[in-house]
Structure formats: C-alpha cells, structure tokens
Design a protein around this motif. Structure first.
Motif, PDB file in Angstrom:
ATOM      1  N   UNK A 119     -20.315  46.510 -19.112  1.00 58.21           N
ATOM      2  CA  UNK A 119     -19.154  47.296 -18.627  1.00 58.21           C
ATOM      3  C   UNK A 119     -18.282  47.949 -19.694  1.00 58.21           C
ATOM      4  N   UNK A 120     -17.477  48.961 -19.308  1.00 58.53           N
ATOM      5  CA  UNK A 120     -16.594  49.265 -20.251  1.00 58.53           C
ATOM      6  C   UNK A 120     -15.445  48.364 -20.149  1.00 58.53           C
ATOM      7  N   UNK A 121     -14.813  48.490 -21.268  1.00 55.79           N
ATOM      8  CA  UNK A 121     -13.411  47.517 -21.545  1.00 55.79           C
ATOM      9  C   UNK A 121     -12.529  48.215 -22.347  1.00 55.79           C
ATOM     10  N   UNK A 122     -11.352  48.359 -21.766  1.00 55.30           N
ATOM     11  CA  UNK A 122     -10.325  49.291 -22.554  1.00 55.30           C
ATOM     12  C   UNK A 122      -9.802  48.691 -23.759  1.00 55.30           C
ATOM     13  N   UNK A 123      -9.751  49.448 -24.918  1.00 58.39           N
ATOM     14  CA  UNK A 123      -9.306  48.668 -26.345  1.00 58.39           C
ATOM     15  C   UNK A 123      -8.001  48.530 -26.371  1.00 58.39           C
ATOM     16  N   UNK A 124      -7.281  48.774 -25.412  1.00 60.83           N
ATOM     17  CA  UNK A 124      -5.637  48.889 -25.771  1.00 60.83           C
ATOM     18  C   UNK A 124      -5.264  47.609 -24.723  1.00 60.83           C
ATOM     19  N   UNK A 125      -5.380  47.849 -23.406  1.00 65.46           N
ATOM     20  CA  UNK A 125      -5.064  46.808 -22.481  1.00 65.46           C
ATOM     21  C   UNK A 125      -5.822  45.636 -22.123  1.00 65.46           C
ATOM     22  N   UNK A 126      -7.502  46.012 -22.513  1.00 67.64           N
ATOM     23  CA  UNK A 126      -8.288  45.013 -22.402  1.00 67.64           C
ATOM     24  C   UNK A 126      -8.801  44.739 -21.084  1.00 67.64           C
ATOM     25  N   UNK A 127      -8.478  45.629 -20.124  1.00 71.61           N
ATOM     26  CA  UNK A 127      -9.123  45.743 -18.807  1.00 71.61           C
ATOM     27  C   UNK A 127     -10.379  46.192 -18.444  1.00 71.61           C
ATOM     28  N   UNK A 128     -11.299  45.545 -17.701  1.00 70.36           N
ATOM     29  CA  UNK A 128     -12.584  46.267 -17.497  1.00 70.36           C
ATOM     30  C   UNK A 128     -12.395  47.500 -16.489  1.00 70.36           C
TER      31      UNK A 128
END
Length: 67
Positions: free
Chosen positions: A28-37
């Motif tokens: 899955x994609x995970x945000x590099x800033x907020x860390x949410x999937x």
C-alpha cells in the motif's frame, strides 16, 4: 436483469499494488509526511495533501472484499 463486473485498470499509481497482489502480498501507499496509509492509490495524500508516495508491504492483516 443482466449482471456485469467492472474490472479496475492499473495506472501509474496503482500498478505496484496490483503487482504485489499477484505475489500474494499487499503493498500500500504510505504518506512520507503524515505516515498514513491511503487506498485507493493516488498521486497525493488524501489526509494532508502531500505529493509523492512510499510503497510499503503490510506484514500481517486481513483483507476484506465485497465479493
């Protein structure tokens, strides 16, 4: 009434996800800033708006489908 199935098409954002499923994994994609999937895959984060993505494999979990 005739039934039909709509099959999603892979694009540049979703291709890693579909390829990982063929290997019996879930990436899955995970945000590099907020860390949410985020799902479905997209070019930017749904939560904080940051562009870009990190792909990460899920280690353990359950996948539910609507089928």
């Amino acid at each position: 009434m005739e039934r039909y199935i709509v099959h999603p098409e892979a694009d540049q954002d979703s291709t890693p996800y579909w390829q990982s499923l063929l290997q019996h994994q879930a990436k899955l994609q995970k945000c590099g800033k907020c860390g949410r999937f985020r799902f479905p895959p997209a070019p930017s984060c749904y939560y904080c708006g940051t562009w870009g993505k990190l792909g990460t494999h899920l280690r353990q979990g359950v996948i539910y489908t609507g089928a």
